[in-house]
Design a protein around this motif. Structure first.
Motif, PDB file in Angstrom:
ATOM      1  N   LEU A 118       1.170  -1.036   0.132  1.00 23.33           N
ATOM      2  CA  LEU A 118       0.327   0.096   0.016  1.00 23.33           C
ATOM      3  C   LEU A 118       1.101   1.521   0.281  1.00 23.33           C
ATOM      4  N   ALA A 119       0.915   2.515  -1.087  1.00 20.31           N
ATOM      5  CA  ALA A 119       1.557   3.153  -1.198  1.00 20.31           C
ATOM      6  C   ALA A 119       1.143   4.692  -0.924  1.00 20.31           C
TER       7      ALA A 119
ATOM      8  N   VAL B 207       2.128  -7.208   9.293  1.00 20.51           N
ATOM      9  CA  VAL B 207       1.949  -6.234   8.115  1.00 20.51           C
ATOM     10  C   VAL B 207       3.221  -5.234   9.051  1.00 20.51           C
ATOM     11  N   ASP B 208       3.787  -5.229   7.769  1.00 16.00           N
ATOM     12  CA  ASP B 208       5.475  -3.988   7.905  1.00 16.00           C
ATOM     13  C   ASP B 208       4.828  -2.297   7.434  1.00 16.00           C
ATOM     14  N   LEU B 209       4.771  -2.163   8.483  1.00 11.81           N
ATOM     15  CA  LEU B 209       4.073  -0.909   8.440  1.00 11.81           C
ATOM     16  C   LEU B 209       5.192   0.871   7.866  1.00 11.81           C
ATOM     17  N   ALA B 210       5.309   0.699   6.817  1.00 11.73           N
ATOM     18  CA  ALA B 210       6.597   1.982   6.892  1.00 11.73           C
ATOM     19  C   ALA B 210       6.498   2.968   7.402  1.00 11.73           C
TER      20      ALA B 210
ATOM     21  N   VAL C 249      -4.797   7.493  11.410  1.00  8.43           N
ATOM     22  CA  VAL C 249      -6.122   6.680  11.315  1.00  8.43           C
ATOM     23  C   VAL C 249      -5.649   5.175  11.998  1.00  8.43           C
ATOM     24  N   LEU C 250      -4.584   4.293  11.588  1.00  9.45           N
ATOM     25  CA  LEU C 250      -4.940   3.526  12.258  1.00  9.45           C
ATOM     26  C   LEU C 250      -5.214   3.174  13.584  1.00  9.45           C
TER      27      LEU C 250
ATOM     28  N   SER D   3      -8.780   5.946   5.158  1.00 14.78           N
ATOM     29  CA  SER D   3      -6.998   5.117   4.776  1.00 14.78           C
ATOM     30  C   SER D   3      -7.739   3.857   4.121  1.00 14.78           C
ATOM     31  N   ALA D   4      -6.419   3.629   2.923  1.00 20.26           N
ATOM     32  CA  ALA D   4      -6.732   2.257   2.520  1.00 20.26           C
ATOM     33  C   ALA D   4      -6.242   0.611   3.499  1.00 20.26           C
ATOM     34  N   LEU D   5      -5.194   1.566   4.544  1.00 17.00           N
ATOM     35  CA  LEU D   5      -4.766   0.727   5.539  1.00 17.00           C
ATOM     36  C   LEU D   5      -5.104  -0.263   6.159  1.00 17.00           C
ATOM     37  N   THR D   6      -6.661   0.807   6.806  1.00 12.40           N
ATOM     38  CA  THR D   6      -7.280  -0.088   7.380  1.00 12.40           C
ATOM     39  C   THR D   6      -8.544  -0.422   7.218  1.00 12.40           C
TER      40      THR D   6
END
Length: 479
Positions: free
Chosen positions: A176-177, A264-267, A295-296, A330-333
């Motif tokens: 996810l970018a 999950v490896d967060l940026a 947001v996470l 957010s796309a991540l959440t």
């Protein structure tokens, strides 16, 4: 600031040596620990050669392992005199010192998730922290260890062909970018994150690869790593500028359940003060990364606060406002929506345009990775502050010292004994209905999932399953 630290290294070390930590503050209004569904840990990275060469001393000092407290020491340039020491302490559920290996972290945090996932639950592991703090190193090794354990379990439980093995393991790795998503196993092919009418999130276009052996899985992980987006930053020559999500789907054919493990490896986060070194493009990425992490945090805290809200409103009158969980921001959440869903009779999540989730049983592990150097003390404080905020204690209903009675206070052994005793003439298998769950976790299982698990026991009808669930909730309400 770096020059100020280097100029006063001797003074800083003397002040740290003379420091006596105060007792960690806890509130009697809250339970002794956070909910068992959420474990927040901190991993302190060892000093590397570049850290030693830079000349910065250590700024991170964990107390006794049992205390779960980390002290951070910073040097303040006082305008009216000599520099003074400013100390901060943060409390998490587990602290891993630099000597602890990733294998030990796996045994402490991830290994016990696998039986839960094999029985149909959803387990999620996050690595969060400053760029260069060891997130990718940690998650990559945990991916290998988890898949090794799963493939060994699948092979040892069957001597037949791979298509007939009890466990079927499928792997998906995406990136996810910003709000864009890519499949790392198909040369960064763009994919879409879609939500259907029932609220289920789909990774449209992402391939799932069946894993027959450990070697095939490791090859896929290496392939995904080669397509991961990295850039040179002030702190790291190959910083991850995107979030990576490894999803392992486990289909258990012997029980008919399907579970998921997300790693999950967060940026890597970067400070806004580095704009002079990074330029406009890096800072645009930094803004997107920090926004998604914010947001996470709000979503995870909102989900934990929901548990507290649900417990506090039981038996009480009056209108109460449910916590809001903004997962669509957010796309991540959106991809990780399963973490924030509620169900099992607790109500619905207050979120624009949604009536709540499926309530599938979920456990989450957060690993906050920190750099030990004084040169990174500001980022380290931010990381541990973020981690500490995720650890929301659930208020205990009743007076201090009251023993929690009823299903909410049961362990897995008591849950199994109750199922055997109360399921009637046609027994419902405790190993299928609640293989690892506590009483509180069983209560959070949605009605559909509860009835589905019951139906896997021979001779059990839908009415039988509904009656058992009603009996459980009646006992919970009376307690």
């Amino acid at each position: 600031m770096d020059q100020f630290y280097l100029k006063n290294v001797a003074l800083y070390q003397n002040l740290v040596d003379a420091f006596h930590p105060p007792p960690s503050m806890t509130s009697a209004a809250f339970s002794k620990s956070a909910p068992p569904e959420m474990v927040v840990s901190a991993r302190i990275r060892p000093f590397l050669q570049e850290d030693i060469a830079s000349g910065f001393p250590c700024a991170v000092y964990p107390r006794a392992v049992s205390s779960r407290v980390v002290d951070i020491h910073d040097l303040y340039n006082h305008p009216r005199g000599r520099p003074i020491l400013k100390s901060f302490n943060y409390k998490v559920d587990k602290v891993f010192t630099p000597e602890v290996t990733t294998e030990q972290i796996y045994q402490d945090l991830v290994a016990n998730l696998l039986p839960f996932v094999r029985s149909g639950g959803v387990g999620t592991v996050f690595a969060y922290g400053q760029t260069g703090s060891g997130k990718t190193f940690t998650i990559s090794k945990l991916e290998q260890l988890a898949i090794q354990s799963l493939t060994n379990s699948s092979s040892s439980n069957s001597n037949t062909s791979s298509s007939l093995r009890p466990l079927e393991i499928q792997l998906t790795i995406i990136e996810l970018a910003g709000n864009s998503a890519f499949d790392l196993l198909t040369s960064r092919k763009p994919i879409s994150i879609l939500e259907d009418s029932s609220g289920t999130i789909h990774l449209s276009g992402a391939a799932e690869h069946t894993i027959p052996t450990l070697s095939s899985a490791l090859s896929l992980i290496d392939l995904a790593s080669s397509f991961r987006r990295t850039e040179s930053t002030l702190k790291n020559d190959a910083s991850s500028r995107s979030h990576s999500i490894c999803r392992i789907r486990i289909s258990n054919h012997s029980t008919g359940t399907e579970g998921f493990l997300y790693l999950v490896d967060l940026a890597g986060s970067e400070a806004a003060r580095d704009v002079a070194s990074h330029g406009a493009e890096r800072m645009r990425e930094t803004k997107e990364i920090n926004m998604s992490l914010s947001v996470l945090k709000d979503c995870i805290r909102g989900r934990a606060e929901w548990d507290g809200y649900s417990r506090l409103r039981e038996g009480k009158k009056g209108r109460k406002v449910a916590p809001r969980i903004p997962f669509r921001q957010s796309a991540l959440t959106k991809v990780l929506k399963h973490i924030f869903e509620t169900g099992g009779g607790s109500g619905t999540v207050k979120e624009e345009g949604t009536g709540g989730g499926t309530g599938r049983a979920c456990k989450t592990v957060v690993i906050a990775c920190v750099n030990p150097s004084l040169g990174d003390v500001a980022a380290t404080k931010n990381t541990l502050r973020y981690a500490e905020m995720l650890r929301v204690n659930v208020p205990v209903v009743g007076t201090a010292g009251d023993k929690v009675e009823g299903p909410m206070g049961w362990g897995n052994k008591q849950v199994r004994e109750w199922i055997l005793k109360e399921s009637g003439d046609v027994p419902i298998s405790p190993e299928i209905l609640a293989p690892t769950e506590s009483g509180a976790e069983v209560l959070r299982i949605s009605a559909l999932e509860f009835e589905y698990r019951c139906s896997k026991s021979p001779g059990v009808t839908l009415e039988h399953a509904k009656a058992l669930r009603l009996k459980l909730w009646k006992l919970h309400a009376e307690s």
